[in-house]
Motif scaffolding. Structure first.
Motif, mmCIF file in Angstrom:
data_model
loop_
_atom_site.group_PDB
_atom_site.id
_atom_site.type_symbol
_atom_site.label_atom_id
_atom_site.label_comp_id
_atom_site.label_asym_id
_atom_site.label_seq_id
_atom_site.Cartn_x
_atom_site.Cartn_y
_atom_site.Cartn_z
ATOM 1 N N LEU A 148 0.809 -1.358 -0.301
ATOM 2 C CA LEU A 148 0.321 -0.176 0.474
ATOM 3 C C LEU A 148 1.035 1.474 -0.070
ATOM 4 O O LEU A 148 2.012 1.154 0.988
ATOM 5 C CB LEU A 148 -0.667 0.029 1.299
ATOM 6 N N TYR A 149 0.973 2.288 -1.006
ATOM 7 C CA TYR A 149 1.192 3.538 -1.150
ATOM 8 C C TYR A 149 0.821 4.864 -0.906
ATOM 9 O O TYR A 149 -0.127 5.035 -1.028
ATOM 10 C CB TYR A 149 1.622 3.335 -2.351
ATOM 11 N N SER A 150 1.351 5.514 0.293
ATOM 12 C CA SER A 150 0.737 6.575 0.402
ATOM 13 C C SER A 150 1.419 7.564 -0.265
ATOM 14 O O SER A 150 1.934 7.395 -1.722
ATOM 15 C CB SER A 150 1.311 7.204 2.177
ATOM 16 N N LYS A 151 0.672 8.485 -0.384
ATOM 17 C CA LYS A 151 1.117 10.365 -1.160
ATOM 18 C C LYS A 151 2.511 10.121 -1.263
ATOM 19 O O LYS A 151 3.591 10.308 -2.479
ATOM 20 C CB LYS A 151 0.399 11.566 -0.723
ATOM 21 N N GLU A 152 3.222 10.250 -0.012
ATOM 22 C CA GLU A 152 4.948 10.146 0.416
ATOM 23 C C GLU A 152 4.583 9.118 -0.537
ATOM 24 O O GLU A 152 6.453 9.398 -1.583
ATOM 25 C CB GLU A 152 5.546 10.196 1.939
ATOM 26 N N ASP A 153 5.062 7.813 -0.296
ATOM 27 C CA ASP A 153 5.803 6.602 -1.077
ATOM 28 C C ASP A 153 5.630 6.747 -3.020
ATOM 29 O O ASP A 153 6.630 6.808 -3.342
ATOM 30 C CB ASP A 153 5.021 5.940 -1.186
ATOM 31 N N LEU A 154 4.329 7.289 -2.805
ATOM 32 C CA LEU A 154 4.353 7.381 -4.566
ATOM 33 C C LEU A 154 5.035 8.858 -4.459
ATOM 34 O O LEU A 154 5.284 9.064 -6.053
ATOM 35 C CB LEU A 154 3.304 7.977 -4.644
ATOM 36 N N LYS A 155 5.694 10.125 -4.498
ATOM 37 C CA LYS A 155 6.745 10.637 -4.614
ATOM 38 C C LYS A 155 7.817 9.796 -4.622
ATOM 39 O O LYS A 155 8.188 10.710 -5.279
ATOM 40 C CB LYS A 155 6.551 11.978 -3.371
#
Length: 454
Positions: free
Chosen positions: A128-135
Motif C-alpha cells: 500500500l503506497y501513501s502519497k509520500e511513497d508515490l513521490k
C-alpha cells in the motif's frame, strides 16, 4: 481437388490459436495438427503488440475483478510467465515494471485500502503506497505542476507491487508459441498455413470440411475456431450460437512524447461501465513512452485497420432483433454509460479529441497537457463483446460454444491474451477426450503452473 487431412485444425493464428497449437504439439499424442491464419503472418490483429496494453492481467490491480476471478486469472497469468521463462524470453519479450491501482479522492482511497486488505492474502507481494511513497515511486501522480512544487489537492493512495513480471509483447509471444510447437516433436506434422482465410466449415459425417477463400480444402477430425470476432460469424454460418450477437468494440490509445510513468498505473473501475478503466503503461515497443487508454468505441467492422471488407460480416454477426435492441436500450438508458459512450466517440474526433482526453488522463497525471500527447495512429484493436439474447444482456469475459460434436468456437475479448494458455488447457482436454488421445497433464502442470496456486 486435393484435400489435406489433420486430426485437429485450428482456425486463427493469434495468441489463442497459437497457445492451443503449442499445447497439442507438446502435451498430447496428436500426430498431425494444422493452424490456418487469414493473413501473411501470425498475430496481425488483436494479439499484435500495438493492439493491446501489453499487460499480464493477474487480477491484483484490476479493480473490476472480484476475488474469485482474481484467483482464476492469477493461475493463468502465471502460465504466461512460466512459458516465457522456460524458453528464455525474459527481458526479450517479457519485462518487469512496477504496477499499481490508484485511488483518487476520499471514496476511492477507502476503496483501495479495503481492497488491499481483501487481496493481500491472495497476493502477498502487494503493498500500500501513501502519497509520500508515490513521490518516490511515481512522482507525476502527486504533483499538479511540471516543476513539482504544487501537490494535487485530492487525497490519493495506491496498492501495487514492484519486481513482478507485468508486461509482454503478445505478438512476439504468439510467434514463440508457434515455433515451440513446431519444435516440440519432429515426428509430428505441425503445419501452419498463411493467407488461408476460412470461408466455410461443413460437418460431413464424423469429420469437418474447411474451405478457404482461395479454394483450398482441409478436413479435420476436430476443429477449434480461435478467430476473434470471426468465431461467432463462422458459428452462425453453421447454425450455432444463434442466441448470441456480437458488438465490436474498438480501443484507441494516446501516447506521450516521452516517459511519464515508471510503471503501470490503473484507475478504479466504475462498476456500471463494462469496459476497462483508463490506465497508463510504459510501451515496450515505443522506447518506454507512456501509452494512455484504452478508449471504447463501437465500430461496424470485425477487424480494425483492414478496410471495410468486414462490415457486412459485422452486421450479420450482430444478429440484430428485438432482444439485441433491448440490450442496447438497457445500456444506453443508464446516464453513466450513455455519457461514457458519447465522450469516447468524441475522443476519436480530430481537433477536439486531445483536449477532451487529457482531462480524463489528468486523473492519473495531473500535470499532463494536450501538448504532451498524440493520438496513437494504428494502435488498438477490435474486441468482440458477446450479447446474450436469452438473458438480454452483455456478456463479460470469454465466451465459448461447444456442443460436444468435435468443434469449438471461442470468442476471447480482453484479457484473452493473459488467459490463452489456460483457455487452451480447457480445450485440449475436450479435444483429447473426443479423439481418444492422451494429454500429459502431469508434465503440463509441472511446466506451466505454480503448485502453490490451486
Amino acid at each position: 481437388m486435393n484435400e489435406k487431412h489433420y486430426e485437429v485444425v485450428i482456425v486463427g493464428g493469434g495468441i489463442s490459436g497459437a497457445a492451443l497449437f503449442y499445447e497439442l504439439a507438446k502435451y498430447s499424442t496428436a500426430k498431425n495438427i494444422c493452424m490456418l491464419e487469414k493473413y501473411e503472418a501470425l498475430a496481425t490483429l488483436n494479439s499484435k503488440g500495438t493492439s493491446n496494453s501489453q499487460t499480464i492481467h493477474v487480477g491484483d490491480i484490476e479493480t473490476n475483478y472480484t476475488l474469485d476471478k482474481a484467483k482464476i486469472t492469477k493461475r493463468t497469468a502465471k502460465m504466461i510467465e512460466k512459458f516465457c521463462l522456460q524458453y528464455g524470453l525474459e527481458e526479450k519479450i517479457m519485462f518487469k515494471h512496477q504496477k499499481m491501482a490508484l485511488g483518487v479522492g476520499e471514496e476511492e482511497v477507502q476503496f483501495i485500502k479495503d481492497r488491499y486488505e481483501s487481496f493481500k492474502e491472495l497476493f502477498p507481494y502487494l503493498e500500500l503506497y501513501s502519497k509520500e511513497d508515490l513521490k518516490e515511486l511515481e512522482p507525476k501522480l502527486v504533483w499538479a505542476d511540471k516543476e513539482q512544487t504544487i501537490e494535487r489537492p485530492e487525497p490519493i493512495v495506491a496498492m501495487g507491487a514492484k519486481g513482478e513480471y507485468t508486461t509482454v509483447d503478445f505478438g512476439a509471444m504468439t510467434e514463440e508459441l508457434a515455433k515451440a510447437g513446431q519444435a516440440a516433436d519432429e515426428s509430428k506434422t505441425t503445419d501452419i498455413f498463411y493467407n488461408s482465410e476460412v470461408e466455410e466449415i461443413e460437418e460431413i459425417g464424423d469429420k469437418y470440411k474447411l474451405t478457404t477463400v482461395n479454394g483450398t480444402v482441409y478436413t479435420a477430425d476436430f476443429v477449434v475456431v480461435n478467430a476473434g470476432a470471426h468465431s461467432l460469424y463462422l458459428a452462425h454460418k453453421m447454425g450455432y450460437g444463434k442466441h448470441m450477437g456480437s458488438l465490436s468494440m474498438a480501443g484507441s490509445f494516446y501516447i506521450t512524447s516521452g516517459e511519464f510513468l515508471n510503471g503501470k498505473v490503473y484507475m478504479v473501475q466504475n462498476d456500471k461501465l463494462p469496459f476497462a478503466a483508463l490506465h497508463g503503461d510504459p510501451d515496450i515497443l515505443e522506447d518506454g513512452k507512456t501509452r494512455f487508454g484504452p478508449t471504447a468505441l463501437a465500430l461496424g467492422v470485425l477487424e480494425r485497420y483492414k478496410g471495410l471488407a468486414s462490415v457486412g460480416q459485422c452486421i450479420k454477426t450482430m444478429n440484430i432483433d428485438g432482444s439485441i435492441l433491448k440490450i442496447f436500450w438497457d445500456l444506453l438508458k443508464d446516464s453513466d454509460i450513455r455519457n461514457y459512450v458519447f465522450k469516447n466517440f468524441l475522443f476519436e474526433v480530430p481537433g477536439i479529441n486531445k483536449g477532451l482526453f487529457v482531462k480524463d488522463a489528468q486523473k492519473i497525471v495531473p500535470s499532463l497537457t494536450k501538448d504532451d500527447i498524440e493520438y496513437a495512429k494504428g494502435f488498438g484493436g477490435v474486441r468482440p463483446q458477446v450479447l446474450d439474447k436469452k438473458e438480454k444482456k452483455l456478456m463479460l469475459g470469454e465466451a465459448s460454444l461447444s456442443e460436444g460434436n468435435g468443434i469449438i468456437f471461442n470468442m476471447t475479448p480482453s484479457p484473452g491474451a493473459t488467459s490463452c494458455l489456460g483457455n487452451a488447457e480447457r480445450d485440449i482436454k475436450v479435444v483429447c477426450d473426443y479423439l481418444n488421445l492422451e494429454f500429459d497433464e502431469e508434465q503440463f502442470l509441472a511446466d506451466l503452473t505454480d503448485p502453490e496456486i490451486a
